[in-house]
Design a protein around this motif. Sequence first.
Motif, mmCIF file in Angstrom:
data_model
loop_
_atom_site.group_PDB
_atom_site.id
_atom_site.type_symbol
_atom_site.label_atom_id
_atom_site.label_comp_id
_atom_site.label_asym_id
_atom_site.label_seq_id
_atom_site.Cartn_x
_atom_site.Cartn_y
_atom_site.Cartn_z
ATOM 1 N N GLN A 8 0.831 -1.211 0.000
ATOM 2 C CA GLN A 8 0.000 0.000 0.000
ATOM 3 C C GLN A 8 0.863 1.257 0.000
ATOM 4 O OE1 GLN A 8 -2.540 -0.393 3.394
ATOM 5 N NE2 GLN A 8 -3.877 -1.929 2.441
ATOM 6 N N ARG A 9 1.956 1.216 0.776
ATOM 7 C CA ARG A 9 2.843 2.378 0.807
ATOM 8 C C ARG A 9 3.490 2.621 -0.546
ATOM 9 N NH1 ARG A 9 5.873 0.988 6.538
ATOM 10 N NH2 ARG A 9 4.100 1.529 7.916
ATOM 11 N N SER A 10 3.880 1.535 -1.210
ATOM 12 C CA SER A 10 4.502 1.690 -2.527
ATOM 13 C C SER A 10 3.509 2.248 -3.543
ATOM 14 C CB SER A 10 5.055 0.345 -3.006
ATOM 15 O OG SER A 10 4.007 -0.601 -3.190
ATOM 16 N N ARG A 11 2.236 1.811 -3.453
ATOM 17 C CA ARG A 11 1.217 2.346 -4.355
ATOM 18 C C ARG A 11 0.972 3.826 -4.079
ATOM 19 N NH1 ARG A 11 -3.347 -2.517 -4.249
ATOM 20 N NH2 ARG A 11 -2.157 -4.021 -5.525
ATOM 21 N N THR A 13 3.116 5.926 -2.768
ATOM 22 C CA THR A 13 4.292 6.647 -3.248
ATOM 23 C C THR A 13 4.256 6.795 -4.764
ATOM 24 O OG1 THR A 13 5.583 5.773 -1.404
ATOM 25 C CG2 THR A 13 6.810 6.665 -3.279
ATOM 26 N N ALA A 14 3.816 5.737 -5.456
ATOM 27 C CA ALA A 14 3.730 5.800 -6.912
ATOM 28 C C ALA A 14 2.704 6.838 -7.361
ATOM 29 C CB ALA A 14 3.367 4.421 -7.472
ATOM 30 N N ARG A 15 1.567 6.882 -6.661
ATOM 31 C CA ARG A 15 0.551 7.875 -7.010
ATOM 32 C C ARG A 15 1.077 9.292 -6.796
ATOM 33 N NH1 ARG A 15 -3.194 4.242 -4.523
ATOM 34 N NH2 ARG A 15 -3.071 5.471 -2.586
ATOM 35 N N ARG A 16 1.770 9.500 -5.676
ATOM 36 C CA ARG A 16 2.333 10.828 -5.429
ATOM 37 C C ARG A 16 3.366 11.198 -6.479
ATOM 38 N NH1 ARG A 16 4.039 11.927 0.666
ATOM 39 N NH2 ARG A 16 4.342 13.959 -0.339
ATOM 40 N N LEU A 17 4.144 10.209 -6.907
ATOM 41 C CA LEU A 17 5.154 10.458 -7.931
ATOM 42 C C LEU A 17 4.497 10.829 -9.265
ATOM 43 C CD1 LEU A 17 8.105 10.461 -8.810
ATOM 44 C CD2 LEU A 17 7.887 8.014 -9.287
ATOM 45 N N VAL A 18 3.424 10.098 -9.604
ATOM 46 C CA VAL A 18 2.698 10.405 -10.844
ATOM 47 C C VAL A 18 2.104 11.800 -10.777
ATOM 48 C CG1 VAL A 18 0.689 9.790 -12.242
ATOM 49 C CG2 VAL A 18 2.222 8.001 -11.405
ATOM 50 N N HIS A 19 1.494 12.143 -9.628
ATOM 51 C CA HIS A 19 0.917 13.479 -9.473
ATOM 52 C C HIS A 19 1.985 14.556 -9.623
ATOM 53 C CE1 HIS A 19 -2.667 11.773 -6.943
ATOM 54 N NE2 HIS A 19 -2.751 11.497 -8.235
#
Length: 288
Positions: A8-11, A13-19
């Motif tokens: 969940q943390r990796s997801r 982090t990935a969403r924040r990176l995409v944003h």
Amino acid sequence: MEAALPLQRSRFTARRLVHALLILAALAFLAVFLLLPLAAVFVEALRKGLGTYVAAVVHPEAIAAIKLTLLVAAIAVPLNTVFGVAAAWAMTRFDFRGKAVLGAIIDLPFSVSPVVSGLIYVLLFGAQGWFGPWLQEHDIKLIFAVPGLVLATIFVTLPFVARELIPLMQSQGSDEEEAARVLGASGWQIFFRVTLPNIRWALLYGVLLCNARAMGEFGAVSVVSGHIRGLTNTLPLHVEILYNDYNYAGAFAVASLLAFLALVTLGLKTFLEWRYGTELAARAGRGH
């Protein structure tokens, strides 16, 4: 459960990176295609010094272009404001045959090239146009004169006020106006005391956009102006003439006036959205 937490943390982090990447891409696009050209206008305008800039701005032909631009906007914007309010009232408060046609006519300037709209006026009112001989007989000059500039500007700026008001008035509904009518208010009283207060900020927003387009219009007025220096050249046309004469410093100096107008319009628009956005949303919400 514990194994799912790292996933969940990796997801997250990935969403924040995409944003972050999307925001950076949007900012980069704005910087390259909007801010950089705008900055270039002011840099080029002041490249030869403040004296050259002032000389270009206060040149008699530039002053005449400024006055003509203000005159055209002073005529076209109030007329389109009256039309926009009337059209929005008709579209949102009445059902009648041809309502869809009226909506299409309001949107017509958005779908027709400004150059084509200017050419239409030339074909109608020019010396070889349909009404040209009659106008010449009565010594009425529309094309290559101020009336032609006003007509072309009215056409290209016609939708702005109406299209700002129609969605708002549709969402608000007519309950307050019907209540005022039941209480004995006249049509004008309903408009000035109920309708106008409810739409005043959207109306001002539409007027700002209409005014900015009126002062910055190039295509339509270029066709009907005749490019007569000091007589039928608005600011955008004067910029073109200076640029074609290789007077780049003068062209960018005059262009900076239009850029400043755009910045002022953007600032007022942002202020209205910030100051009265909540009020507009509340009024729209009461219509549902």
